[in-house]
Design an enzyme around this catalytic site. Structure first.
Site, short mmCIF file in Angstrom:
data_model
loop_
_atom_site.label_atom_id
_atom_site.label_comp_id
_atom_site.label_asym_id
_atom_site.label_seq_id
_atom_site.Cartn_x
_atom_site.Cartn_y
_atom_site.Cartn_z
CG HIS A 11 -1.43 1.17 1.56
ND1 HIS A 11 -2.20 1.58 2.33
CD2 HIS A 11 -2.92 1.25 0.84
CE1 HIS A 11 -2.90 2.70 2.48
NE2 HIS A 11 -3.34 2.65 0.69
CG HIS A 54 -2.91 9.47 0.33
ND1 HIS A 54 -4.20 10.49 1.43
CD2 HIS A 54 -3.99 8.46 -0.11
CE1 HIS A 54 -5.18 9.81 1.76
NE2 HIS A 54 -5.30 8.63 0.44
#
Length: 249
Positions: A11, A54
């Site tokens: 991730h 992100h």
């Protein structure tokens, strides 16, 4: 590359060992044969360059301030995206999508999340698709988003690419949700998976991934739901000890 049961997806790269969404984190993911996929996020700079980060703002993971979309790539490239994590990563940069594809293309499969809301990033889908084809990675990627309209647009623009919805919303029929968007992949918050919905999705040839499993007990429980359920984690080493080649016992 590991291709067995419940494949491991790192991730934002190996984000428990290196700053998330950096080349350092991706390089670490590439160092272990049991990691077959990486997941990372893409936005656009002010001048339309796909960049890997992100948050919509810069404060948490860089020494910059403000919105990603309000900075040119030249401005973003000057920021330190590593010191927040550890002094050992001081000077780590925000990578471009091109940087990541140069590094990992052909070596890891990629779940690329298009990070956007509403009409925040006009042209994001086209830019990402263009990169995928320039690097001939159309068989090694899945393009995902929380935004249903983005998933639909991706499928319209490139129907041969795998596209997927990311969600944490409960549903009695995830197959129908995916079918309504033309999605052939579902990235679902891990507590929402069951043996029944996982089996139904796989039966309809919809790929499935659980995010984000960081505790060993959760990794084991999720893996037991279906062998094709991909497990996205910040801790690939825990995945390996739980169900991979390094498992105990």
């Amino acid at each position: 590359m590991y291709v067995g049961k419940n494949c491991c997806v790192a991730h934002r790269g190996w984000s428990s060992k290196a700053p998330e969404n950096t080349l350092a984190a991706i390089q670490l993911a590439m160092s272990e044969p049991y990691i077959s996929w990486i997941e990372f996020d893409v936005q656009l700079s002010k001048d339309g360059i796909p960049v890997v980060i992100h948050d919509y703002t810069l404060e948490r993971t860089t020494n910059g301030q403000g919105f990603v979309r309000e900075k040119t790539y030249a401005e973003l490239s000057q920021l330190d995206a590593g010191s927040w994590f550890s002094p050992a990563y001081a000077g780590e940069k925000i990578p471009t999508l091109e940087n990541v594809l140069d590094l990992a293309g052909g070596r890891l499969r990629m779940n690329i999340e298009l990070k956007t809301q509403g009409n925040m990033y006009s042209g994001l889908e086209e830019a990402v698709i263009d990169h995928i084809y320039r690097y001939t990675l159309q068989h090694d990627v899945v393009l995902t988003s929380f935004e249903p309209k983005v998933v639909q647009r991706l499928k319209r623009l490139a129907p041969e690419l795998r596209t997927g919805l990311i969600t944490e919303m409960p549903s009695p029929d995830y197959v129908a949700v995916c079918r309504s968007l033309g999605a052939d992949f579902l990235s679902l918050y891990y507590p929402l998976f069951t043996k029944q919905n996982a089996a139904a999705l796989v039966q309809q040839r919809i790929g499935i991934m659980a995010w984000t499993c960081n505790h060993t007990k959760d990794i084991i429980q999720v893996a037991d739901l279906h062998p094709e359920l991909m497990i996205c984690t910040n801790y690939p080493d825990r995945w390996n000890m739980a169900i991979g080649e390094g498992k105990e016992g």
